[in-house]
Design a protein around this motif. Structure first.
Motif: not given
Length: 123
Positions: A119-123, A86-88, A9-14
Motif C-alpha cells: 500500500v502506497t499513499v502519496s501526499s 489514508v495518510k502517507p 493493495g495499490g497506490m492511493v492519494q492521501a
C-alpha cells in the motif's frame, strides 16, 4: 495447503480509501482470530487490526483508530481491512495472519501469514 492470500493493495492519494482482502484456504476459518499487520521500510512490524474468532471483537492500533475497519465473512473465509482517510505514514506492506483460537494480542500467536500486499499513499 493452507494459504492466506492478500489483495487490494495499490497506490492511493492521501485522504482516499482502499479495501484490502485476505482469502484463507482454512477449513475451520471461523476458529481463527485474524489480524492485519504492516511493515514499512526500516520499521518494525506493527499490528494494525485484529478480529477475534469468538464473536468478532475488534481492536486497532492507535495510529489507525477511527480510520480503518476490520471485518470478516466466515462464509467466504475472508477478512477485510477497510482503510479510509489514508495518510502517507500508512505506506507499508500489509500482511494478514491467522491465530488459532487465540486472543491475537501477540505476534507469536499467529501461525499463518500471507505474502503481503503493498500500500502506497502519496501526499
Amino acid at each position: 495447503q493452507v494459504q492466506l492470500v492478500e489483495s487490494g493493495g495499490g497506490m492511493v492519494q492521501a485522504g482516499g480509501s482502499l479495501r484490502l482482502s485476505c482469502a484463507a484456504s482454512i477449513f475451520t476459518f471461523s476458529s481463527y482470530t485474524m489480524g492485519w499487520f504492516r511493515q514499512a521500510p526500516e520499521k518494525e512490524r506493527e499490528r494494525v487490526a485484529v478480529i477475534t474468532w469468538t464473536g468478532g471483537t475488534t481492536s486497532y492500533a492507535d495510529s489507525v483508530k477511527g480510520r480503518f475497519t476490520i471485518s470478516r465473512d466466515n462464509s467466504k473465509n475472508t477478512v477485510y481491512l477497510q482503510m479510509n482517510n489514508v495518510k502517507p505514514e500508512d505506506t507499508a506492506v500489509y500482511y494478514c495472519a491467522a491465530a488459532f483460537a487465540s486472543s491475537g494480542r501477540y505476534s507469536d500467536e499467529y501461525s499463518l501469514w500471507g505474502q503481503g500486499t503493498q500500500v502506497t499513499v502519496s501526499s
